[in-house]
Enzyme design. Structure first.
Site, PDB file in Angstrom:
ATOM      1  N   ARG A  49     -32.248  22.767 117.354  1.00  0.00           N
ATOM      2  CA  ARG A  49     -31.957  22.658 115.911  1.00  0.00           C
ATOM      3  C   ARG A  49     -32.740  23.675 115.086  1.00  0.00           C
ATOM      4  NH1 ARG A  49     -29.922  18.895 111.801  1.00  0.00           N
ATOM      5  NH2 ARG A  49     -31.423  18.601 110.148  1.00  0.00           N
ATOM      6  N   VAL A  82     -28.051  21.767 105.870  1.00  0.00           N
ATOM      7  CA  VAL A  82     -27.766  21.357 107.249  1.00  0.00           C
ATOM      8  C   VAL A  82     -28.108  19.862 107.267  1.00  0.00           C
ATOM      9  CG1 VAL A  82     -28.486  21.556 109.659  1.00  0.00           C
ATOM     10  CG2 VAL A  82     -28.112  23.617 108.285  1.00  0.00           C
ATOM     11  N   SER A  83     -27.111  19.051 107.604  1.00  0.00           N
ATOM     12  CA  SER A  83     -27.235  17.602 107.401  1.00  0.00           C
ATOM     13  C   SER A  83     -28.327  16.977 108.264  1.00  0.00           C
ATOM     14  CB  SER A  83     -25.902  16.919 107.706  1.00  0.00           C
ATOM     15  OG  SER A  83     -24.876  17.475 106.934  1.00  0.00           O
ATOM     16  N   ALA A  84     -28.698  15.752 107.901  1.00  0.00           N
ATOM     17  CA  ALA A  84     -29.743  15.030 108.629  1.00  0.00           C
ATOM     18  C   ALA A  84     -29.217  14.589 110.000  1.00  0.00           C
ATOM     19  CB  ALA A  84     -30.191  13.819 107.824  1.00  0.00           C
ATOM     20  N   GLN A  88     -25.516  13.027 111.331  1.00  0.00           N
ATOM     21  CA  GLN A  88     -24.665  13.779 112.265  1.00  0.00           C
ATOM     22  C   GLN A  88     -24.377  12.944 113.515  1.00  0.00           C
ATOM     23  OE1 GLN A  88     -27.400  17.116 112.323  1.00  0.00           O
ATOM     24  NE2 GLN A  88     -25.916  18.412 111.269  1.00  0.00           N
TER      25      GLN A  88
END
Ligand SMILES: C[S@@+](CC[C@H](N)C(=O)[O-])C[C@H]1O[C@@H](n2cnc3c(N)ncnc32)[C@H](O)[C@@H]1O
Length: 416
Positions: A49, A82-84, A88
């Protein structure tokens, strides 16, 4: 499991620390229940990530509940992240992604597309689309650096989907949508799934839809929060400032009453009314029940500074369900903790000349809640579907492309 071109073992993990943090993040996602399947766990273990989080510390990149790479517009509104990971993971589990699927991700960032690429493997296909040139350029760079060259990153307003790579077995949307554009379902293969964070009177629920004849029917929905869709399908929004920018009521439709009187209501003394319903009840489903059943419903978005100034009593991160009446407003509350009471109860704080009437209506709606486990069914019919064809007893929300119907049938008791 095969991967869709992920060669990050060659690129190498930035540090041993990144690997340790990634393992800890996966453990936490499992503990939270956000990851439920071995395939999703595997994809989170595979994708580095931090390679999709330029500018973030390693620790921030691997925080299970944190977003990274915030992007703001000229008015300082958040337009991309950028999503958590926990959101996700929850949505990937909802989507049920398997090897070989053709997937369209709407809203890019790179990380979620890489997770999808791991899940669909070399026989599948992932296309990600974003309206923002900066996001698409970064997505492309990060995907390449992490070894996911096979993921296609497209610059477009996704209101039209991405016809070039259709049909898709899965369309997964990662911005809060107000409508379901016709293109999204036209580009779905027979039996395909749509996962979309849908705005329902201001609340956002990630809904899994499957096609059933000419309509879409929800199979699950979960609470989430996303930046709003941009472009032609952007959600409408009306904002009432109560005491400044730090205490506002956000509505999807203009209120029937006078906005200036509602603003003034904040200066009236507060009244409280309690329902007797314990706060142990499923909070998220209660909120949906309130949103669909109260007139002029909105969300009170307040910051701690407004609480400190006494404008409102409390602030919740995703907003507080709020109803408007004539020159008055009322918002959901929890009764103060007392030594005698084991659990707190739901109720309402209200202000304005009609505060008592509004509070009574609000409390009646809380009391009519049928309890934890009783979940809604969300259906989407084509725009123009006659009322006579819609399910009886549902609340109809008319959108550009669809007639959404939310109902609470007896046979829907999905897991929370
Ligand atoms: C939360 S971010 C996506 C995060 C990403 N899926 C990830 O890997 O975490 C939401 C994105 O949706 C994009 N977006 C908003 N409206 C859009 C539209 N009409 N068409 C395509 N993308 C849109 C925004 O530019 C933003 O980058």
């Amino acid at each position: 499991m095969s991967t869709q071109g992920g060669n990050h073992l060659d690129v190498g993990e930035a540090t041993v620390e990144a690997g340790a943090l990634r393992a800890a993040m996966v453990d936490e996602l499992l503990e939270l229940g956000a990851i439920r399947s071995p395939t999703v766990a595997h994809s989170f273990r595979r994708v580095p990530r931090h390679l999709f989080a330029p500018g973030a510390t390693l620790r921030a990149a691997y925080t299970a509940t944190g977003t990274v790479v915030p992007l703001r517009d000229e008015r300082d509104r958040l337009v991309s992240t950028v999503s958590a990971p926990h959101i996700q993971a929850m949505m990937l589990e909802q989507a049920g992604v398997t090897a070989g699927l053709r997937v369209l991700e709407i809203g890019s960032g790179g990380y979620n597309a890489a997770l999808l690429a791991e899940l669909v493997g070399e026989t599948g296909l992932v296309t990600t689309v974003d309206i923002d040139p900066e996001v698409v350029a970064r997505t492309r760079r990060c995907l390449d650096a992490a070894g996911y060259q096979r993921v296609d990153a497209v610059l477009a307003d996704a209101d039209d989907g991405v016809p070039g790579s259709a049909p898709y077995d899965l369309v997964i949307v990662t911005a809060a949508a107000w409508t379901i554009p016709q293109a999204w379902t036209n580009q779905l293969a027979p039996g395909g799934r749509l996962v979309v964070p849908l705005r329902l009177r201001g609340l956002t629920r990630s809904v899994v839809f499957e096609s059933d004849g000419g309509r879409l029917v929800s199979r699950d929905y979960q609470t989430c929060s996303f930046v709003p869709f941009r472009g032609v399908g952007a959600p409408p929004e009306q904002v009432i400032l109560l005491g400044g920018e730090d205490a506002v009521i956000r509505l999807e439709e203009p209120p029937s009453g006078d906005v200036e009187q509602i603003r003034q209501a904040a200066t009236w003394p507060r009244i409280a009314a309690w329902s007797g319903l314990s706060s142990g009840e499923a909070f998220d489903d209660l909120q949906l029940w309130l949103a669909l059943g109260l007139n002029d419903f909105g969300l009170l978005m307040a910051r701690q500074a407004a609480v400190d100034r006494g404008v409102v009593t409390h602030a919740w991160p995703l907003g507080i369900p709020t109803a408007l009446g004539k020159g008055s407003f009322a918002y959901l509350a929890l009764s103060p903790k007392t030594v005698e009471q084991a659990s707190r109860e739901f109720g309402v704080y209200a202000h304005g000349p009609e505060a008592e009437i509004l509070a009574a209506e609000f409390v009646a709606r809380i009391r009519s809640w049928r309890g934890t486990g009783h979940r809604a069914r969300i259906e989407a019919f084509p725009a123009g579907t006659p009322n006579a064809v819609l399910p009886a007893g549902g609340v109809v929300l008319d959108r550009r492309d669809r007639r959404l119907v939310v109902s609470w049938p007896d046979d829907v008791k999905l897991p929370g």
